[in-house]
Design a protein around this motif. Structure first.
Motif, PDB file in Angstrom:
ATOM      1  N   PRO A  50       0.798  -1.223   0.000  1.00 42.94           N
ATOM      2  CA  PRO A  50       0.000   0.000   0.000  1.00 42.94           C
ATOM      3  C   PRO A  50       0.838   1.286   0.000  1.00 42.94           C
ATOM      4  O   PRO A  50       0.300   2.362  -0.270  1.00 42.94           O
ATOM      5  N   LEU A  51       2.140   1.178   0.279  1.00 41.61           N
ATOM      6  CA  LEU A  51       2.973   2.382   0.331  1.00 41.61           C
ATOM      7  C   LEU A  51       3.192   2.968  -1.059  1.00 41.61           C
ATOM      8  O   LEU A  51       3.293   2.241  -2.049  1.00 41.61           O
ATOM      9  N   ILE A  52       3.276   4.292  -1.105  1.00 44.34           N
ATOM     10  CA  ILE A  52       3.607   5.000  -2.339  1.00 44.34           C
ATOM     11  C   ILE A  52       5.072   5.398  -2.218  1.00 44.34           C
ATOM     12  O   ILE A  52       5.460   6.120  -1.297  1.00 44.34           O
ATOM     13  N   TYR A  53       5.881   4.904  -3.143  1.00 41.71           N
ATOM     14  CA  TYR A  53       7.321   5.143  -3.115  1.00 41.71           C
ATOM     15  C   TYR A  53       7.705   6.243  -4.090  1.00 41.71           C
ATOM     16  O   TYR A  53       7.088   6.403  -5.142  1.00 41.71           O
ATOM     17  N   VAL A  54       8.751   6.977  -3.742  1.00 45.24           N
ATOM     18  CA  VAL A  54       9.347   7.972  -4.633  1.00 45.24           C
ATOM     19  C   VAL A  54      10.830   7.635  -4.720  1.00 45.24           C
ATOM     20  O   VAL A  54      11.527   7.578  -3.701  1.00 45.24           O
ATOM     21  N   TRP A  55      11.301   7.386  -5.946  1.00 47.25           N
ATOM     22  CA  TRP A  55      12.700   7.071  -6.195  1.00 47.25           C
ATOM     23  C   TRP A  55      13.317   8.228  -6.961  1.00 47.25           C
ATOM     24  O   TRP A  55      12.863   8.584  -8.042  1.00 47.25           O
ATOM     25  N   PHE A  56      14.331   8.861  -6.348  1.00 49.03           N
ATOM     26  CA  PHE A  56      15.109   9.896  -7.018  1.00 49.03           C
ATOM     27  C   PHE A  56      16.355   9.218  -7.553  1.00 49.03           C
ATOM     28  O   PHE A  56      17.107   8.606  -6.793  1.00 49.03           O
ATOM     29  N   GLU A  57      16.576   9.302  -8.860  1.00 49.54           N
ATOM     30  CA  GLU A  57      17.742   8.693  -9.485  1.00 49.54           C
ATOM     31  C   GLU A  57      18.626   9.822  -9.999  1.00 49.54           C
ATOM     32  O   GLU A  57      18.201  10.616 -10.833  1.00 49.54           O
ATOM     33  N   TYR A  58      19.857   9.865  -9.491  1.00 48.46           N
ATOM     34  CA  TYR A  58      20.778  10.947  -9.808  1.00 48.46           C
ATOM     35  C   TYR A  58      21.625  10.596 -11.029  1.00 48.46           C
ATOM     36  O   TYR A  58      21.758   9.426 -11.394  1.00 48.46           O
ATOM     37  N   SER A  59      22.205  11.602 -11.651  1.00 46.42           N
ATOM     38  CA  SER A  59      22.956  11.406 -12.888  1.00 46.42           C
ATOM     39  C   SER A  59      24.154  10.481 -12.722  1.00 46.42           C
ATOM     40  O   SER A  59      24.604   9.883 -13.689  1.00 46.42           O
ATOM     41  N   ASP A  60      24.654  10.317 -11.504  1.00 50.50           N
ATOM     42  CA  ASP A  60      25.799   9.421 -11.289  1.00 50.50           C
ATOM     43  C   ASP A  60      25.366   7.970 -11.067  1.00 50.50           C
ATOM     44  O   ASP A  60      26.186   7.109 -10.758  1.00 50.50           O
ATOM     45  N   GLY A  61      24.064   7.671 -11.205  1.00 49.80           N
ATOM     46  CA  GLY A  61      23.565   6.315 -11.055  1.00 49.80           C
ATOM     47  C   GLY A  61      23.099   5.957  -9.655  1.00 49.80           C
ATOM     48  O   GLY A  61      22.513   4.903  -9.453  1.00 49.80           O
ATOM     49  N   THR A  62      23.356   6.810  -8.686  1.00 50.37           N
ATOM     50  CA  THR A  62      22.877   6.558  -7.329  1.00 50.37           C
ATOM     51  C   THR A  62      21.440   7.068  -7.205  1.00 50.37           C
ATOM     52  O   THR A  62      20.911   7.692  -8.124  1.00 50.37           O
ATOM     53  N   GLY A  63      20.837   6.814  -6.064  1.00 48.89           N
ATOM     54  CA  GLY A  63      19.472   7.278  -5.866  1.00 48.89           C
ATOM     55  C   GLY A  63      19.094   7.282  -4.406  1.00 48.89           C
ATOM     56  O   GLY A  63      19.874   6.882  -3.545  1.00 48.89           O
ATOM     57  N   SER A  64      17.891   7.753  -4.133  1.00 46.20           N
ATOM     58  CA  SER A  64      17.357   7.731  -2.778  1.00 46.20           C
ATOM     59  C   SER A  64      15.883   7.366  -2.847  1.00 46.20           C
ATOM     60  O   SER A  64      15.163   7.795  -3.744  1.00 46.20           O
ATOM     61  N   LEU A  65      15.469   6.540  -1.887  1.00 44.16           N
ATOM     62  CA  LEU A  65      14.114   6.007  -1.871  1.00 44.16           C
ATOM     63  C   LEU A  65      13.349   6.581  -0.696  1.00 44.16           C
ATOM     64  O   LEU A  65      13.855   6.606   0.432  1.00 44.16           O
ATOM     65  N   HIS A  66      12.138   7.031  -0.964  1.00 45.19           N
ATOM     66  CA  HIS A  66      11.286   7.654   0.048  1.00 45.19           C
ATOM     67  C   HIS A  66       9.868   7.124  -0.091  1.00 45.19           C
ATOM     68  O   HIS A  66       9.519   6.480  -1.073  1.00 45.19           O
ATOM     69  N   VAL A  67       9.045   7.434   0.894  1.00 44.83           N
ATOM     70  CA  VAL A  67       7.607   7.163   0.814  1.00 44.83           C
ATOM     71  C   VAL A  67       6.877   8.482   1.005  1.00 44.83           C
ATOM     72  O   VAL A  67       7.392   9.417   1.617  1.00 44.83           O
TER      73      VAL A  67
END
Length: 96
Positions: free
Chosen positions: A27-44
């Motif tokens: 049921p969670l809504i996730y937000v994935w930020f993907e940065y130009s260097d290939g890394t990212g951060s995951l949030h809800v």
């Protein structure tokens, strides 16, 4: 082949790409930020619909996108297939 294991609510490619989605029955809504260097951060977020820069975000209960997907029985390759099936040419041409 797209299996609709991930349902995207928003996708935007850019220097920092933003993807808002649900995985399977989670049921969670996730937000994935993907940065130009290939890394990212995951949030809800508690907000459905398109991503807005001012919406509230919290850290996700998973370290990263790959961990979330593995816990939900899917893969990043499948996530990408579902993304392309739902957003087509809009993101396909720019995805590495």
């Amino acid at each position: 082949m797209a299996l609709d294991q991930t349902h995207f609510l928003y996708a935007d490619r850019g220097p920092t790409s933003v993807y808002k989605f649900r995985v399977g029955e989670d049921p969670l809504i996730y937000v994935w930020f993907e940065y130009s260097d290939g890394t990212g951060s995951l949030h809800v977020t508690p907000k459905a619909g398109p991503f807005r820069p001012d919406e509230p975000l919290e850290d996700a209960p998973f370290a990263d996108l790959e961990t979330l997907l593995a816990e939900r029985g899917t893969t990043k390759a499948q996530w990408i297939e579902d993304l392309f099936a739902q957003y087509g040419e809009r993101v396909h041409w720019s995805y590495p």
